[in-house]
Write an enzyme that holds these catalytic residues in place. Structure first.
Site, PDB file in Angstrom:
ATOM      1  N   GLU A 163      -1.061   6.762  -1.182  1.00 47.37           N
ATOM      2  CA  GLU A 163      -1.248   7.544   0.038  1.00 47.37           C
ATOM      3  C   GLU A 163       0.005   8.287   0.493  1.00 47.37           C
ATOM      4  O   GLU A 163       0.690   7.852   1.403  1.00 47.37           O
ATOM      5  CB  GLU A 163      -1.780   6.656   1.172  1.00 47.37           C
ATOM      6  CG  GLU A 163      -1.010   5.390   1.438  1.00 47.37           C
ATOM      7  CD  GLU A 163      -1.642   4.599   2.592  1.00 47.37           C
ATOM      8  OE1 GLU A 163      -2.019   5.222   3.593  1.00 47.37           O
ATOM      9  OE2 GLU A 163      -1.749   3.369   2.476  1.00 47.37           O
ATOM     10  N   ASP A 169      -9.799   1.883   0.059  1.00 47.64           N
ATOM     11  CA  ASP A 169      -8.997   2.449   1.144  1.00 47.64           C
ATOM     12  C   ASP A 169      -8.810   3.935   0.826  1.00 47.64           C
ATOM     13  O   ASP A 169      -8.334   4.274  -0.268  1.00 47.64           O
ATOM     14  CB  ASP A 169      -7.655   1.693   1.145  1.00 47.64           C
ATOM     15  CG  ASP A 169      -6.723   2.103   2.267  1.00 47.64           C
ATOM     16  OD1 ASP A 169      -7.089   2.956   3.087  1.00 47.64           O
ATOM     17  OD2 ASP A 169      -5.598   1.547   2.306  1.00 47.64           O
ATOM     18  N   GLU A 181      -5.363   9.970   0.489  1.00 52.38           N
ATOM     19  CA  GLU A 181      -5.342   8.627  -0.101  1.00 52.38           C
ATOM     20  C   GLU A 181      -6.581   8.337  -0.931  1.00 52.38           C
ATOM     21  O   GLU A 181      -7.698   8.686  -0.545  1.00 52.38           O
ATOM     22  CB  GLU A 181      -5.237   7.560   1.014  1.00 52.38           C
ATOM     23  CG  GLU A 181      -5.237   6.126   0.499  1.00 52.38           C
ATOM     24  CD  GLU A 181      -5.032   5.082   1.608  1.00 52.38           C
ATOM     25  OE1 GLU A 181      -5.402   5.365   2.764  1.00 52.38           O
ATOM     26  OE2 GLU A 181      -4.492   4.006   1.298  1.00 52.38           O
ATOM     27  N   ASP A 184      -8.539   7.840   8.145  1.00 54.25           N
ATOM     28  CA  ASP A 184      -8.189   6.812   7.153  1.00 54.25           C
ATOM     29  C   ASP A 184      -9.173   5.669   7.321  1.00 54.25           C
ATOM     30  O   ASP A 184      -9.280   5.084   8.400  1.00 54.25           O
ATOM     31  CB  ASP A 184      -6.743   6.351   7.375  1.00 54.25           C
ATOM     32  CG  ASP A 184      -6.231   5.507   6.214  1.00 54.25           C
ATOM     33  OD1 ASP A 184      -7.050   4.877   5.516  1.00 54.25           O
ATOM     34  OD2 ASP A 184      -5.000   5.472   6.007  1.00 54.25           O
ATOM     35  N   HIS A 226       0.093   0.901  -1.683  1.00 59.41           N
ATOM     36  CA  HIS A 226       0.172  -0.561  -1.712  1.00 59.41           C
ATOM     37  C   HIS A 226      -0.869  -1.145  -2.646  1.00 59.41           C
ATOM     38  O   HIS A 226      -1.957  -0.579  -2.812  1.00 59.41           O
ATOM     39  CB  HIS A 226      -0.065  -1.111  -0.296  1.00 59.41           C
ATOM     40  CG  HIS A 226      -1.270  -0.518   0.379  1.00 59.41           C
ATOM     41  ND1 HIS A 226      -2.498  -1.121   0.356  1.00 59.41           N
ATOM     42  CD2 HIS A 226      -1.450   0.660   1.049  1.00 59.41           C
ATOM     43  CE1 HIS A 226      -3.369  -0.361   1.009  1.00 59.41           C
ATOM     44  NE2 HIS A 226      -2.775   0.734   1.431  1.00 59.41           N
ATOM     45  N   HIS A 284      -2.740  -5.343   1.961  1.00 60.06           N
ATOM     46  CA  HIS A 284      -1.377  -5.034   1.507  1.00 60.06           C
ATOM     47  C   HIS A 284      -0.862  -6.221   0.714  1.00 60.06           C
ATOM     48  O   HIS A 284      -0.332  -7.172   1.264  1.00 60.06           O
ATOM     49  CB  HIS A 284      -0.470  -4.708   2.689  1.00 60.06           C
ATOM     50  CG  HIS A 284      -0.786  -3.374   3.309  1.00 60.06           C
ATOM     51  ND1 HIS A 284       0.022  -2.275   3.176  1.00 60.06           N
ATOM     52  CD2 HIS A 284      -1.864  -2.949   4.011  1.00 60.06           C
ATOM     53  CE1 HIS A 284      -0.526  -1.238   3.792  1.00 60.06           C
ATOM     54  NE2 HIS A 284      -1.669  -1.622   4.321  1.00 60.06           N
TER      55      HIS A 284
HETATM   56 MN    MN Z   1      -5.698   3.962   4.250  1.00 55.11          MN
HETATM   57 MN    MN Z   2      -3.684   2.369   2.487  1.00 49.40          MN
END
Ligand code: MN
Ligand code: MN
Length: 306
Positions: A195, A96, A289, A85, A158, A166
């Protein structure tokens, strides 16, 4: 969203795509997690971005927030579900993204990964402005259930804002009917990381299962200790007030002082730790994600090859 802002989100996405591709190719049995994280983070800089957070390498029943410590000797096991990640920011505009790499896997592990990817695809196909988050969650859940596996219930996608990973709205992978009308509506230009996580566990809820290696800055708080105050302002500048790894402190203090420095900053409540999250029952977890920008009729995925 102005063209200049969108350009930066897309640039961050493109760097994230290239960096995760590179990082995942280095995940092999017996390779060092520290080496994977450090080379991946270096790649982000080489490509013209900065890490928006330390590369998370969550193995098997770990779901999130594991990043190698300074001198970490952990290696990829010979049978493993490895979640990479990774986050990139360009001038604060964040991408992200996460993938699951399977080492020495079997059909069950493949199915877990496919379910997470299908949940992510279903969300991307559903997202457009004005739609309720609940509708997106419902489609994620439906897609995952089709594989006979479960979504992790207490990990969510998010919204993202500049320098804010976030930003307030969560996108769960489950959609209890009772939450439908309270669910917020998506708006054009919102940036969202989707995700889904998947597992065979009958109790698919993660909890803290390991000591924090990733830390975040507290808002509007400075250390009283004058020695710490200087270091703290350097850290804030260097890490752009985004989450950082304990091992990144080796830039500022000798390795043997990393833990005591973190403890002092925690003691002054200037930083907080993100504990490693995972399943106590040790069932494996997969994840997928992408980051998207919501448009009138759909969304733009920033973290694919453009
Ligand atoms: Mn992530
Ligand atoms: Mn994330």
């Amino acid at each position: 969203m102005s063209e200049a802002v969108q350009e930066r989100f897309l640039k961050a996405g493109q760097i994230a795509y290239q960096a995760i591709d590179y990082t995942c190719q280095r995940v092999k049995a017996h390779t060092s997690l520290l080496d994977i994280a450090e080379t991946g983070e270096r790649k982000i800089f080489e490509l013209g971005g900065k890490p928006a957070f330390p590369i998370n390498i969550s193995v098997n029943h770990h779901a999130a927030h594991y990043t190698p410590s300074y001198g970490d000797s952990a290696k990829v096991p010979k049978k493993a579900l490895v979640k990479i990640d990774l986050g990139v920011h360009v001038d604060g505009y964040i991408a992200d993204t996460a993938r699951t790499v399977i080492i020495g896997g079997d059909a069950e592990m493949e199915r877990l990964r496919e379910a997470a990817e299908a949940g992510l695809r279903a969300a991307i196909e559903t997202i457009r402005s004005r739609i309720r988050v609940w509708e997106v969650s419902k489609e994620i859940h439906k897609a995952i259930s089709g594989f006979g596996v479960r979504p992790i219930e207490n990990l969510t996608g998010h919204t993202i804002e500049r320098f804010n990973l976030h930003a307030g709205i969560s996108v769960p992978a489950i959609a209890p009917t009772s939450e439908r009308v309270l669910s917020p509506r998506l708006k054009e230009d919102m940036v969202i990381a989707i995700e889904p996580f998947t597992t065979y566990s009958p109790t698919p809820r993660i909890s803290n299962i390991g000591e924090a290696q990733i830390f975040g800055f507290a808002q509007h708080k400075n250390p009283k200790d004058p020695n710490l105050r200087h270091l703290y302002s350097q850290m804030k500048l260097s890490f752009a007030q985004l989450p950082f790894a304990a091992r990144w402190l080796s830039e500022f203090v000798p390795p043997e002082e990393i833990n005591s420095t973190l403890s002092s900053l925690m003691g002054e409540r200037c930083i907080h730790g993100y504990a490693v999250l995972g399943l106590h029952d040790r069932h494996f977890v997969a994840q997928a994600e992408h980051t998207v920008i919501v448009t009138k009729d759909g969304c733009i995925v920033t973290t694919v090859n453009q």
